[in-house]
Write an enzyme that holds these catalytic residues in place. Sequence first.
Site, PDB file in Angstrom:
ATOM      1  N   LYS A  22     -84.273  48.013  59.702  1.00  0.00           N
ATOM      2  CA  LYS A  22     -83.001  47.947  58.957  1.00  0.00           C
ATOM      3  C   LYS A  22     -83.236  48.186  57.469  1.00  0.00           C
ATOM      4  CE  LYS A  22     -81.363  43.757  57.649  1.00  0.00           C
ATOM      5  NZ  LYS A  22     -81.015  43.567  56.233  1.00  0.00           N
ATOM      6  N   ASN A  23     -84.235  47.511  56.908  1.00  0.00           N
ATOM      7  CA  ASN A  23     -84.408  47.571  55.456  1.00  0.00           C
ATOM      8  C   ASN A  23     -85.044  48.872  54.972  1.00  0.00           C
ATOM      9  OD1 ASN A  23     -83.146  45.166  55.289  1.00  0.00           O
ATOM     10  ND2 ASN A  23     -84.985  43.945  54.865  1.00  0.00           N
ATOM     11  N   ARG A 102     -74.828  43.600  50.443  1.00  0.00           N
ATOM     12  CA  ARG A 102     -75.410  43.689  49.102  1.00  0.00           C
ATOM     13  C   ARG A 102     -76.111  45.016  48.843  1.00  0.00           C
ATOM     14  NH1 ARG A 102     -76.182  39.626  45.845  1.00  0.00           N
ATOM     15  NH2 ARG A 102     -77.887  40.800  44.963  1.00  0.00           N
ATOM     16  N   CYS A 126     -75.089  35.230  47.511  1.00  0.00           N
ATOM     17  CA  CYS A 126     -75.062  35.193  48.969  1.00  0.00           C
ATOM     18  C   CYS A 126     -75.815  33.963  49.434  1.00  0.00           C
ATOM     19  CB  CYS A 126     -75.603  36.477  49.577  1.00  0.00           C
ATOM     20  SG  CYS A 126     -77.364  36.602  49.523  1.00  0.00           S
ATOM     21  N   ARG A 131     -79.268  36.090  43.674  1.00  0.00           N
ATOM     22  CA  ARG A 131     -79.606  37.506  43.817  1.00  0.00           C
ATOM     23  C   ARG A 131     -78.961  38.402  42.756  1.00  0.00           C
ATOM     24  NH1 ARG A 131     -79.577  39.232  49.983  1.00  0.00           N
ATOM     25  NH2 ARG A 131     -81.126  40.685  49.239  1.00  0.00           N
ATOM     26  N   PRO A 132     -79.402  38.270  41.511  1.00  0.00           N
ATOM     27  CA  PRO A 132     -78.839  39.099  40.444  1.00  0.00           C
ATOM     28  C   PRO A 132     -79.252  40.568  40.579  1.00  0.00           C
ATOM     29  CG  PRO A 132     -80.693  37.816  39.622  1.00  0.00           C
ATOM     30  CD  PRO A 132     -80.469  37.388  41.034  1.00  0.00           C
ATOM     31  N   VAL A 133     -78.578  41.450  39.812  1.00  0.00           N
ATOM     32  CA  VAL A 133     -78.939  42.878  39.816  1.00  0.00           C
ATOM     33  C   VAL A 133     -79.347  43.318  38.407  1.00  0.00           C
ATOM     34  CG1 VAL A 133     -77.610  43.591  41.855  1.00  0.00           C
ATOM     35  CG2 VAL A 133     -76.474  43.510  39.624  1.00  0.00           C
ATOM     36  N   ASP A 134     -79.730  42.352  37.561  1.00  0.00           N
ATOM     37  CA  ASP A 134     -80.086  42.687  36.174  1.00  0.00           C
ATOM     38  C   ASP A 134     -81.227  43.708  36.095  1.00  0.00           C
ATOM     39  OD1 ASP A 134     -81.585  40.546  37.291  1.00  0.00           O
ATOM     40  OD2 ASP A 134     -82.423  40.067  35.327  1.00  0.00           O
ATOM     41  N   LEU A 135     -82.180  43.620  37.016  1.00  0.00           N
ATOM     42  CA  LEU A 135     -83.321  44.541  36.933  1.00  0.00           C
ATOM     43  C   LEU A 135     -82.941  45.954  37.394  1.00  0.00           C
ATOM     44  CD1 LEU A 135     -86.134  42.104  38.157  1.00  0.00           C
ATOM     45  CD2 LEU A 135     -85.512  42.730  35.813  1.00  0.00           C
ATOM     46  N   ASP A 316     -88.842  37.279  54.597  1.00  0.00           N
ATOM     47  CA  ASP A 316     -87.959  37.550  55.738  1.00  0.00           C
ATOM     48  C   ASP A 316     -88.516  36.996  57.057  1.00  0.00           C
ATOM     49  OD1 ASP A 316     -86.203  38.771  54.032  1.00  0.00           O
ATOM     50  OD2 ASP A 316     -86.696  40.825  54.612  1.00  0.00           O
ATOM     51  N   ILE A 338     -89.642  33.649  46.809  1.00  0.00           N
ATOM     52  CA  ILE A 338     -88.836  34.844  46.494  1.00  0.00           C
ATOM     53  C   ILE A 338     -87.375  34.482  46.226  1.00  0.00           C
ATOM     54  CG2 ILE A 338     -88.176  37.179  47.251  1.00  0.00           C
ATOM     55  CD1 ILE A 338     -91.190  36.908  46.978  1.00  0.00           C
ATOM     56  N   ARG A 408     -76.291  41.791  62.489  1.00  0.00           N
ATOM     57  CA  ARG A 408     -76.550  42.599  61.289  1.00  0.00           C
ATOM     58  C   ARG A 408     -77.963  43.156  61.298  1.00  0.00           C
ATOM     59  NH1 ARG A 408     -74.341  40.228  55.758  1.00  0.00           N
ATOM     60  NH2 ARG A 408     -75.110  42.285  55.230  1.00  0.00           N
TER      61      ARG A 408
HETATM   62  C1  EPZ Z   1     -84.780  43.218  49.925  1.00  0.00           C
HETATM   63  O1  EPZ Z   1     -83.755  42.599  49.164  1.00  0.00           O
HETATM   64  C2  EPZ Z   1     -84.439  43.023  51.367  1.00  0.00           C
HETATM   65  N1  EPZ Z   1     -83.142  43.630  51.657  1.00  0.00           N
HETATM   66  C3  EPZ Z   1     -84.415  41.543  51.708  1.00  0.00           C
HETATM   67  O2  EPZ Z   1     -84.197  41.403  53.092  1.00  0.00           O
HETATM   68  C4  EPZ Z   1     -85.778  40.933  51.369  1.00  0.00           C
HETATM   69  O3  EPZ Z   1     -85.722  39.537  51.602  1.00  0.00           O
HETATM   70  C5  EPZ Z   1     -86.123  41.202  49.909  1.00  0.00           C
HETATM   71  O4  EPZ Z   1     -86.060  42.631  49.641  1.00  0.00           O
HETATM   72  C6  EPZ Z   1     -87.508  40.714  49.516  1.00  0.00           C
HETATM   73  O5  EPZ Z   1     -88.470  41.297  50.335  1.00  0.00           O
HETATM   74  C7  EPZ Z   1     -83.058  44.912  51.987  1.00  0.00           C
HETATM   75  O6  EPZ Z   1     -84.037  45.648  51.964  1.00  0.00           O
HETATM   76  C8  EPZ Z   1     -81.731  45.438  52.369  1.00  0.00           C
HETATM   77  P1  EPZ Z   1     -85.565  41.917  45.737  1.00  0.00           P
HETATM   78  P2  EPZ Z   1     -83.630  42.855  47.609  1.00  0.00           P
HETATM   79  O7  EPZ Z   1     -84.847  42.729  44.727  1.00  0.00           O
HETATM   80  O8  EPZ Z   1     -84.088  44.218  47.292  1.00  0.00           O
HETATM   81  C9  EPZ Z   1     -84.933  38.826  42.144  1.00  0.00           C
HETATM   82  C10 EPZ Z   1     -83.158  40.509  55.046  1.00  0.00           C
HETATM   83  O9  EPZ Z   1     -83.070  39.371  55.587  1.00  0.00           O
HETATM   84  N2  EPZ Z   1     -84.180  39.878  41.441  1.00  0.00           N
HETATM   85  O10 EPZ Z   1     -86.948  42.313  46.120  1.00  0.00           O
HETATM   86  O11 EPZ Z   1     -82.256  42.452  47.222  1.00  0.00           O
HETATM   87  C11 EPZ Z   1     -84.223  38.327  43.386  1.00  0.00           C
HETATM   88  O12 EPZ Z   1     -83.223  37.381  43.075  1.00  0.00           O
HETATM   89  C12 EPZ Z   1     -83.033  40.679  53.550  1.00  0.00           C
HETATM   90  O13 EPZ Z   1     -83.280  41.548  55.677  1.00  0.00           O
HETATM   91  C13 EPZ Z   1     -83.768  39.659  40.156  1.00  0.00           C
HETATM   92  O14 EPZ Z   1     -84.019  38.605  39.552  1.00  0.00           O
HETATM   93  O15 EPZ Z   1     -84.665  41.781  47.053  1.00  0.00           O
HETATM   94  C14 EPZ Z   1     -85.371  37.747  44.169  1.00  0.00           C
HETATM   95  O16 EPZ Z   1     -85.672  36.481  43.676  1.00  0.00           O
HETATM   96  C15 EPZ Z   1     -82.540  39.518  52.810  1.00  0.00           C
HETATM   97  N3  EPZ Z   1     -83.053  40.654  39.512  1.00  0.00           N
HETATM   98  C16 EPZ Z   1     -86.526  38.695  43.841  1.00  0.00           C
HETATM   99  O17 EPZ Z   1     -86.148  39.362  42.630  1.00  0.00           O
HETATM  100  C17 EPZ Z   1     -82.761  41.836  40.125  1.00  0.00           C
HETATM  101  O18 EPZ Z   1     -82.104  42.668  39.503  1.00  0.00           O
HETATM  102  C18 EPZ Z   1     -86.814  39.762  44.880  1.00  0.00           C
HETATM  103  O19 EPZ Z   1     -85.599  40.405  45.259  1.00  0.00           O
HETATM  104  C19 EPZ Z   1     -83.196  42.039  41.458  1.00  0.00           C
HETATM  105  C20 EPZ Z   1     -83.908  41.048  42.099  1.00  0.00           C
END
Ligand code: EPZ
Length: 431
Positions: A22-23, A102, A126, A131-135, A316, A338, A408
């Site tokens: 999926k991911n 998301r 969620c 889960r911010p998107v600042d980065l 995960d 995480i 999902r």
């Molecule tokens: C992906 O989410 C996966 N989703 C998640 O799988 C997975 O848990 C996660 O990566 C970590 O491996 C998909 O691929 C669709 P991140 P993503 O950005 O990309 C912080 C599942 O169950 N962060 O690697 O959203 C964030 O809050 C799902 O299948 C910021 O601070 O995760 C977290 O603490 C759930 N600012 C860390 O980084 C940002 O702008 C890692 O998140 C982005 C992230």
Amino acid sequence: MDRIRIVGGPPLEGTIRISGAKNAALPLMIASLLTSETLTLENVPNLADVGMLLRILGHHGVDHSVDGRKPGAAPEASRPIHLSARRIVDTTAPYELVRKMRASFWVIAPLLARMGEAKVSLPGGCAIGTRPVDLLIMVLEKLGATIEIEAGYVHAFARNGLVGAEITFPKVTVGGTHTALMAASLAKGHTRLVNAAREPEVVDLADCLVKMGARIKGAGQAVVEIEGVASLSGASHTVLSDRIEAGTYALAAAMAGGDVLLDGARADLLQSALDVIEKAGAEISVTNEGVRVRRNGSGIDPVDVTTAPFPGFPTDLQAQLMALMTKAKGTSRITETIFENRFMHVQELARLGARIQLHGDLAVVEGVEELQGAPVMATDLRASVSLVIAALAARGETIVHRVYHLDRGFEHLEQKLSGCGAIVERLSEPA
Ligand code: EPZ
């Protein structure tokens, strides 16, 4: 709403075919927005999230078609999907669509890179954390975009196109790395990513982008170099096998006992989890077909595990490992690094008789002799499947509510488990 009924007890014996990830499928599908030509994806899992993303992409103008079933193929066999974004008809991704998934926020990167503008709703929190998107926004700004955040929307402009840059991630982010790969592929000049995510799904996206004509070196390492190109073409790509699904069934086999071949599982993508499962007392062997997991007679040993970005133990699989540890002969410690709120399964596992104490990001799990079936419900995908794993080894009947979470991310879950002798059935509610 559908429910799943599980009667615990029987060991798992047989073969489980591992689906496409999926991911990996989600960012690959989003990459179709980068080109006016057709992107063909094989091994796309048939999941609710994939259906939802097809609808979201359709809103932006992506046409899709699915090949007919090959003669003799199993009804559940995945069929190639062709995605064609010949003309982008809308560069806005509205709240009603983004809030449902998301990952759909990631459309911001290809829309901006190809059209010079994108307006995408902020996804909101969620169940597993803020889960911010600042980065992700930082990535687009570094590549020269102007960003305005207004009324819950991120509005990004780069009228003269994006420009390559050096981007250092202060924290490893999968979504941030996907965003950077897609946007930088169509930026002018050179981009260098430092502290990029090394997850296999990132490598799969980069491999597909390279087939589409992108120039990317080092995907899967912390430093990635991208040389922008003027346009990308169509391509054909097979989605990577789902390491989280494979790890989930490996943990299920370790919990229920028995002997299961995970057909198509890639041990090289799952080493940290397989090491833990072995430490917990299961036997793991890697075969030409995939990964074989056995546990016969021996009990479950406790383990101490901390989640980490790849190649560490995946967040995960944290809930599923916790389910296994509820029946260990001793006390385990599981630390989640995480996501800050990814322990929603703890209360539900407790309903089955688990003894778990939470101390901030640490869960201390004291193994019990026996779990007892009960009605349970969960708030996210991996939490739900952890309840299924616990239920496989609980005495009596468990009913898992809110099955839409499972739908999902787990293709044919009941069939895959019942095909190995588990007593698992879906109870469908009349519409
Ligand atoms: C992906 O989410 C996966 N989703 C998640 O799988 C997975 O848990 C996660 O990566 C970590 O491996 C998909 O691929 C669709 P991140 P993503 O950005 O990309 C912080 C599942 O169950 N962060 O690697 O959203 C964030 O809050 C799902 O299948 C910021 O601070 O995760 C977290 O603490 C759930 N600012 C860390 O980084 C940002 O702008 C890692 O998140 C982005 C992230």
